[in-house]
Design an enzyme around this catalytic site. Structure first.
Site, short mmCIF file in Angstrom:
data_model
loop_
_atom_site.label_atom_id
_atom_site.label_comp_id
_atom_site.label_asym_id
_atom_site.label_seq_id
_atom_site.Cartn_x
_atom_site.Cartn_y
_atom_site.Cartn_z
N ARG A 155 -13.14 4.53 21.42
CA ARG A 155 -11.78 4.27 21.79
C ARG A 155 -10.20 4.39 21.89
NH1 ARG A 155 -10.97 -1.96 24.51
NH2 ARG A 155 -12.66 -2.23 22.92
N SER A 157 -7.54 -0.63 28.06
CA SER A 157 -9.16 -0.75 27.60
C SER A 157 -9.24 0.32 26.96
CB SER A 157 -9.28 -1.32 29.15
OG SER A 157 -9.46 -2.50 29.58
N GLU A 184 -9.71 6.61 40.78
CA GLU A 184 -10.26 8.08 39.77
C GLU A 184 -9.74 8.86 40.18
OE1 GLU A 184 -11.98 4.41 40.40
OE2 GLU A 184 -11.51 3.96 37.74
N PHE A 192 -16.85 5.76 35.81
CA PHE A 192 -15.89 5.84 36.41
C PHE A 192 -15.34 7.53 37.37
CE2 PHE A 192 -15.25 1.23 36.07
CZ PHE A 192 -16.04 0.86 36.95
N HIS A 215 -16.49 3.30 27.34
CA HIS A 215 -17.35 2.32 27.50
C HIS A 215 -18.23 2.89 28.06
CE1 HIS A 215 -13.46 -0.13 27.41
NE2 HIS A 215 -13.84 -1.17 28.06
N ASP A 227 -20.97 -6.25 30.31
CA ASP A 227 -20.06 -5.46 30.93
C ASP A 227 -21.95 -5.02 31.75
OD1 ASP A 227 -18.07 -6.61 30.73
OD2 ASP A 227 -17.50 -4.04 29.79
N ARG A 277 -16.63 1.41 23.45
CA ARG A 277 -16.13 0.53 23.29
C ARG A 277 -16.27 -0.76 22.67
NH1 ARG A 277 -18.63 -4.97 25.73
NH2 ARG A 277 -16.33 -6.65 26.03
#
Lengths: 329, 282
Positions: free
Chosen positions: A23, A50, A71, A96, A122, A130, A180
């Site tokens: 990312r 993030s 989203e 999402f 992620h 998570d 992530r």
């Protein structure tokens, strides 16, 4: 190891390898492109930091739009900007986007061949702590089924950076899958990257591993340990999942007989499916698919969860040994 | 082609209504009530309000029309044909294999269509993106977004409502076809939408409620929207679904079906009578 010299790799076994989340590469590349192309817009849905699109928004606040936790609107607004001549990078969590907004992605982006480049971050068990709700294990299946969508799952920081530039230069929608957690950076600036072309990283003749994303380095580590047992394992990085490299897959199947696919994704609909579909057309062969076996993940560090579900070096090596035993029968 | 007088616009709306019936009968599928209810507003938009050039659908400074409730495609196709984008005869291919008149409008198939739609709750977000781009590029074009009341049950619509207010998109004017029907029944029975103008005001918009068949009121509302600075405008246009065809008016059952040939004949006869009445007016 018999690393392919044309790939210009760093020693994957070296403890000195730097580690970085992909990312970060997405954000850095979009920020770099933002300086070259005033037509580039970036957007996020309250996860700019993030997913690292904040690297762009810090430099170009006037060309950044945060739509909030929305989203569906992220996709629709991006489409409207793209219809008006912009190239739009949208960063969000894979679960999402495309998870929540798949129909908007289909109708407003893909059907229009709009210049919207999605970052799904992620993703996979790599998302770790998570837990199952955030570990996107179905995102590739969602986007791979969309006409005109190019789907890339890069294996490390450098490959992600190149993928983002490729997405910028090519027309139409892209989905770039990011992590992530930090991954070892073992490819270099000299490592080739071409959309739709497999990178054969390690040469081998007994069996071929085809991997994508965070499982590529683990596959190389498995190949290194198997070599000590006298097993010659080819390792290929199939970063492009929407347009499988049928020529390279056919060659691997012919040379090695059995192919093991390794992906941080459900075994249905992702890399394994893409390889099976392709080989069914060009050269039917035994394919063993490693991935999430249609289960939900759980919390833990990314490495712990990957290990529990057999998607790290030891789990991969175990599967290779089983397949070698099958070949000998 | 601009029409300046209300009578001329009413005649154009009547033409569009007849075109809709002629298109729906051979298609033997499609939506009747919404398109008929919207014909007056489309006549105003395409023949009085918006700036565009049918010969240059990609003209960068054109006003953008985003149709969010894509099932109302017949009124879009009829309006575009009468405005000069293509011959009216082509609308008779509506919903047929190979036709540019896709069941729901497609920007890939038909130049002049800004967005593909049908899936509800997306048009307002697209319109926001186009409005943001217009501002970034210092363009003076305006963005017109047509929405339905039913699609305000989609949460995604409200995501766009918030964004438009946040960015003070005064180059955006949305219209809601407030006809109180949806496929399964009346909106207030299926999922009440209540006072939509109040809702929009609470979200930071300028909102006006008008009779969707009152030309002066609609034209004033569009003028008002153009003058409004710092806020997007929503025109809640209360319309009669199936307007102009007696047996369709206010019947939700006509939301998603076409007239049969004999029903089409009756509808056209009624519309021809209406045309005579309009022509006879001073």
């Amino acid at each position: 190891m018999k690393l392919n010299p044309e790939m210009h790799l760093l020693d994957p076994l070296s403890p000195e390898l730097k580690k970085a989340a992909t990312r970060n590469a997405f954000g850095a590349a979009v920020a770099e492109i933002g300086g070259k192309d005033p037509n580039v817009i970036a957007m996020s849905s309250d996860v700019a930091g993030s997913v690292q699109v904040s690297l762009f928004s810090d430099k170009f606040p006037g060309r950044f739009f945060n739509v909030g936790v929305a989203e569906q609107n992220l996709a629709a607004v991006a489409a409207g900007l793209a219809y008006s001549g912009k190239t739009v990078f949208i960063g969000a969590f894979g679960i999402f986007s495309p998870g929540r907004n798949w129909e908007q992605v289909r109708t407003t982006i893909c059907y229009a061949k709009a210049n919207v480049k999605m970052e799904g971050s992620h993703t996979g068990l790599n998302a770790g702590e998570d837990g199952a709700t955030h570990q996107a294990l179905e995102d590739i299946a969602l986007v791979r089924s969309l006409p005109d969508m190019t789907v890339i799952s890069p294996c490390d920081y450098n490959e992600t950076y190149k993928a983002v530039f490729a997405a910028w230069k090519a027309p139409g929608p892209f989905y770039i899958r990011c992590t992530r957690g930090a991954l070892p950076t073992f490819t270099t600036q000299q490592t080739p990257f071409e959309v739709g072309k497999i990178n054969l990283l390690n040469e081998g003749s007994d069996i071929a591993i085809v991997a994508a994303g965070d499982t590529v380095h683990e596959s190389l580590m498995a190949a290194a340990s198997l070599e000590k047992e006298g097993v010659s394992v080819a390792v290929a990085d199939m970063h492009t999942l929407s347009h499988p490299d049928s020529h390279a897959l056919e060659k691997l199947a012919k040379e090695c007989g059995t192919i093991i696919t390794v992906e941080d994704h459900q075994v249905k609909g992702g890399l394994g499916s893409a390889v099976c579909e392709t080989l069914a057309d060009v050269h039917p062969a035994r394919v063993r698919r490693l991935g999430m076996n249609m289960k939900f993940g759980e919390s833990g560090t990314g490495a712990q969860v990957m290990k529990k579900y057999g998607l790290e070096r030891e789990g991969i090596a175990k599967a290779v040994r089983e397949e070698i035993a099958l070949k000998k029968k | 082609m601009k029409i300046s007088d209300v009578k001329g616009l009413r005649l154009m709306a009547n033409t569009i209504r007849q075109d809709i019936i002629r298109m729906l009968v051979p298609a033997a599928s499609g939506h009747s009530a919404g398109p008929l209810g919207l014909s007056d507003i489309f006549a105003i938009l395409y023949f009085h309000e918006m700036n565009f050039d049918p010969a240059k659908p990609d003209w960068q400074d054109r006003d953008r029309f985003v149709l969010s409730n894509g099932h109302c495609s017949p009124v879009l196709y009829a309006s575009m044909a009468r405005a000069g984008y293509f011959a009216i005869e082509e609308t008779l291919t509506f919903r047929k294999l190979g036709s540019r008149m896709q069941g729901h409008p497609s920007r890939s198939w038909l130049p002049g269509v800004e967005n593909s739609s049908g899936p509800l709750g997306e048009g307002l977000g697209i319109a926001c993106g186009i409005a943001l781009a217009g501002r970034l590029d210092s363009k003076n074009y305006r963005v017109y977004a047509m929405t339905s009341d039913g699609e305000h049950q989609e949460g995604s619509t409200w995501e766009a409502v918030m964004l438009a207010a946040k960015h003070k998109l005064d180059n955006l004017v949305a219209i809601c076809d407030r006809n109180f029907i949806q496929i399964d029944g009346n909106t207030e029975d299926i999922m009440p939408l209540g006072d939509m103008a109040q809702k929009y005001r609470a979200f930071g918009w300028h909102a006006i409620t008008v009779n969707g068949h009152d030309y002066k009121a609609l034209m004033n509302a569009l003028d008002d929207a153009r003058k409004m600075k710092g806020r997007p405008t929503m025109i809640i246009a209360e319309t009669t679904p199936g307007k102009g065809v007696s047996f369709m008016e206010n019947k939700y059952q006509w939301h998603g079906i076409p007239p049969k040939p004999e029903e089409g004949q009756q509808a056209l006869a009624e519309l021809a009578e209406e045309r005579k009445r309009i022509e006879a007016e001073a």
